[in-house]
Design a protein around this motif. Structure first.
Motif, short mmCIF file in Angstrom:
data_model
loop_
_atom_site.label_atom_id
_atom_site.label_comp_id
_atom_site.label_asym_id
_atom_site.label_seq_id
_atom_site.Cartn_x
_atom_site.Cartn_y
_atom_site.Cartn_z
N MET A 113 -38.50 -75.86 11.22
CA MET A 113 -39.30 -77.02 11.36
C MET A 113 -39.47 -77.66 12.98
O MET A 113 -39.53 -79.04 12.86
CB MET A 113 -38.67 -78.24 10.59
CG MET A 113 -38.65 -78.07 9.16
SD MET A 113 -38.29 -79.40 8.13
CE MET A 113 -36.60 -80.00 8.97
N GLU A 160 -40.16 -84.74 11.87
CA GLU A 160 -38.97 -85.50 12.73
C GLU A 160 -38.49 -86.55 11.82
O GLU A 160 -37.25 -86.86 12.04
CB GLU A 160 -39.76 -85.97 13.85
CG GLU A 160 -41.28 -86.71 13.71
CD GLU A 160 -42.51 -85.77 13.99
OE1 GLU A 160 -42.24 -84.68 13.90
OE2 GLU A 160 -43.40 -86.47 14.24
N HIS A 161 -39.15 -86.95 10.80
CA HIS A 161 -38.39 -87.86 9.86
C HIS A 161 -37.62 -87.27 9.16
O HIS A 161 -36.48 -87.97 8.83
CB HIS A 161 -39.48 -88.87 9.19
CG HIS A 161 -40.46 -89.66 10.12
ND1 HIS A 161 -41.51 -88.82 10.80
CD2 HIS A 161 -40.25 -90.92 10.42
CE1 HIS A 161 -42.18 -90.05 11.41
NE2 HIS A 161 -41.56 -91.20 11.35
N ASN A 206 -30.17 -85.66 8.62
CA ASN A 206 -29.21 -85.19 9.75
C ASN A 206 -29.02 -83.61 9.62
O ASN A 206 -27.96 -82.82 10.23
CB ASN A 206 -27.73 -85.72 9.33
CG ASN A 206 -27.66 -87.32 9.37
OD1 ASN A 206 -28.25 -88.01 10.21
ND2 ASN A 206 -27.11 -87.69 8.40
N ALA A 207 -30.33 -83.04 9.72
CA ALA A 207 -30.51 -81.53 9.72
C ALA A 207 -31.67 -80.91 10.16
O ALA A 207 -32.60 -81.75 10.03
CB ALA A 207 -30.02 -80.69 8.38
N ILE A 208 -31.49 -80.08 11.07
CA ILE A 208 -32.84 -79.52 11.99
C ILE A 208 -33.36 -78.49 11.06
O ILE A 208 -34.54 -78.11 11.35
CB ILE A 208 -32.36 -79.24 13.18
CG1 ILE A 208 -33.45 -79.68 14.11
CG2 ILE A 208 -32.05 -77.64 13.35
CD1 ILE A 208 -33.49 -81.15 14.23
N PHE A 209 -32.60 -77.53 10.25
CA PHE A 209 -33.45 -76.72 9.47
C PHE A 209 -33.47 -77.06 7.97
O PHE A 209 -32.42 -77.60 7.39
CB PHE A 209 -32.70 -75.38 9.60
CG PHE A 209 -32.74 -74.60 11.07
CD1 PHE A 209 -34.20 -74.51 11.74
CD2 PHE A 209 -31.76 -75.11 11.89
CE1 PHE A 209 -33.93 -74.08 12.90
CE2 PHE A 209 -31.63 -74.45 13.10
CZ PHE A 209 -32.91 -74.04 13.68
N ARG A 220 -41.17 -92.09 5.48
CA ARG A 220 -39.87 -92.08 4.93
C ARG A 220 -39.79 -92.01 3.77
O ARG A 220 -38.71 -92.78 3.03
CB ARG A 220 -39.00 -93.01 6.05
CG ARG A 220 -38.93 -92.90 7.31
CD ARG A 220 -37.93 -93.83 8.04
NE ARG A 220 -38.18 -93.97 9.48
CZ ARG A 220 -37.59 -93.44 10.47
NH1 ARG A 220 -36.42 -92.36 10.14
NH2 ARG A 220 -37.88 -93.30 11.78
N ASN A 253 -44.00 -89.45 6.92
CA ASN A 253 -43.83 -90.37 8.13
C ASN A 253 -43.90 -91.68 7.85
O ASN A 253 -43.67 -92.54 8.64
CB ASN A 253 -45.26 -90.17 9.18
CG ASN A 253 -46.52 -90.21 8.27
OD1 ASN A 253 -46.50 -90.20 6.99
ND2 ASN A 253 -47.39 -90.23 8.92
N VAL A 308 -34.15 -86.49 10.58
CA VAL A 308 -33.29 -87.82 10.93
C VAL A 308 -32.86 -88.10 9.20
O VAL A 308 -31.57 -88.42 9.17
CB VAL A 308 -33.87 -89.01 11.50
CG1 VAL A 308 -33.14 -90.13 11.44
CG2 VAL A 308 -34.36 -88.77 12.71
N TRP A 309 -33.62 -88.01 8.37
CA TRP A 309 -33.18 -88.51 6.87
C TRP A 309 -32.03 -87.24 6.47
O TRP A 309 -31.15 -87.77 5.87
CB TRP A 309 -34.29 -88.06 5.95
CG TRP A 309 -34.43 -88.41 4.72
CD1 TRP A 309 -33.81 -87.46 3.76
CD2 TRP A 309 -34.65 -89.39 3.95
NE1 TRP A 309 -34.09 -88.16 2.46
CE2 TRP A 309 -34.61 -89.27 2.83
CE3 TRP A 309 -34.93 -90.79 4.58
CZ2 TRP A 309 -34.51 -90.41 1.92
CZ3 TRP A 309 -35.27 -92.04 3.58
CH2 TRP A 309 -34.90 -91.40 2.11
#
Lengths: 210, 196
Positions: free
Chosen positions: A96, A57-58, A64-67, A79, A77, A61-62
């Motif tokens: 992920m 989940e970090h 800006n992509a989910i895969f 960052r 966690n 966001v880092w």
């Protein structure tokens, strides 16, 4: 100075089992699908404090992509970059979003004990002396669970062929664990769990580097 | 029913019993709240987005969703939603490091620190925030896989209601994010109504 001479340590991972290694920052490690269509749950824990670990989940966001995508980093966690995704010699499907399978998952669908990625992870980390760990959201390498525009997850068979691999690099000294997913009820492994392997690349020579 | 105002940037918590409902209210609109739930009898068991996503087979929380723990047991149910229905369970809670990276220093409040303060009130320590349910957070995955933090679309008074499916400690944080502009009015107040 490191030379261009490499030593490659091969860590075979039998079907349904997990394997791990300690890496130093900078070391590269291919993850290989030996036969085909096999998902792997990949975890990375900071060696000096295993409560810091690769966090999906970090990372989302880092980047800006989910895969996972080539060139991007996976962060902890806290960052901090812990892995970099260097190369992808697969059809490019990784996940992920889906938790590791665990004993409770299989209580719902089969009789008796069933191997799970969570237990594999716990066993490998216990072997490194860490009996108590949190179970992170894994990087599910080779895992083909596309997300449609409605937000629905589709658990489809992995697309990898024999010998397909991805290569990552450790950015922190860390434990890396890869478990060959034993899931044989839903079709992500084409209902046929098979082996995976880790390879650890070390530059040899120079000023005493081993 | 007990209504409590949650001032902008702050946290709130309560121990609920199985069957109790609570309503999360966006008082002024455009505000996200981070929501966590911990089993009262064993706080190492908590609402897990990772498990909830795979059990539900989808990633955007909506009415009728059951939320599951890291032991795959039901802990909350999403029973009513008067908002446009945009909620997230993919983005980590903001934390001190996030604001350092965003250039506003380490004194900026964060949802993780709100959670840590609230958990201490109930006698336990949270080192790292679990993945929260980001109520009213309009985060979406694009067709190319980009993860986009769109602006919240909730309006004043919009509410999301949940029911506790086990005795649990609920924590809410009115997100203090004011650097990444997904809260169009800036951090604003939330409220929570707890039903007997």
């Amino acid at each position: 100075m490191a030379t261009d001479v490499q030593r490659r340590d091969y860590v075979p991972g039998p079907a349904r089992e997990g394997r791990g290694t300690q890496l130093k920052a900078g070391q590269r490690f291919p993850c290989i699908d030996i036969e085909c269509q096999q998902c792997g749950d990949l975890f990375a824990f900071f060696r000096d404090d295993v409560r810091e670990y690769q966090s999906a989940e970090h990372t989302s966001v880092w980047n800006n992509a989910i895969f996972p995508r080539i060139g991007e980093q996976f962060v902890t966690n806290r960052r901090r970059p812990i892995l970099t995704f260097l190369a992808d010699d697969t059809p490019g499907r990784h996940d992920m979003l889906v938790a590791a399978c665990d004993p409770i998952r299989f209580e719902l669908g089969c009789e008796g004990w069933h191997a799970s990625c969570q237990e594999n992870l716990e066993e490998v980390m216990a072997g490194f002396g860490h009996e108590e760990i949190e179970i992170p959201q894994p990087i599910n390498v080779f895992t083909n669970i596309p997300l449609d525009s409605e937000g629905i997850l589709h658990q489809e068979p992995a697309l990898t062929k024999a010998g397909d691999s991805i290569t990552l690099r450790a950015e922190l000294d860390c434990y890396v664990v890869l478990t060959a997913c034993p899931q044989d009820i839903v079709p992500i492994n084409a209902k046929n769990p098979t082996p995976l392997a880790l390879e650890i690349v070390r530059e040899v020579g120079g000023d005493g580097a081993s | 029913m007990t209504r409590t105002e949650i001032p902008a940037r702050t946290g709130w918590s309560a121990a609920l019993t199985q069957g109790q409902r609570f309503r999360v209210i966006d008082v002024q609109g455009g505000q996200a709240a981070d929501l966590w739930a911990f089993n009262s009898a064993d706080v190492d068991e908590f609402l897990s987005a990772h498990h909830t996503r795979v059990i539900n087979g989808e990633v955007y929380p909506k009415v009728d969703w059951t939320f599951y723990t890291n032991e795959r047991r039901p802990i909350l149910e999403f029973v009513e939603d008067t908002s446009p229905g945009r909620h997230d369970c993919l983005a980590a809670a903001c934390d001190k490091v996030r604001y350092e990276h965003l250039g506003v220093g380490s004194d900026h409040g964060s949802c993780e620190e709100n959670l840590q303060a609230e958990s201490r009130r109930h006698g336990f320590e949270v080192r790292h925030a679990p993945q929260p349910i980001n109520v009213f957070a309009n985060f979406r995955v694009s067709p190319e896989g980009s993860f986009v933090l769109h602006e919240c679309v909730s309006e004043p008074g919009d509410a999301a209601t949940f029911e506790a499916l086990m005795d649990c400690i609920i924590v809410l944080s009115a997100c203090p994010q004011d650097v990444v502009p997904f809260q169009p009015g800036g951090p604003t107040d939330m409220a929570v109504e707890v039903f007997e």
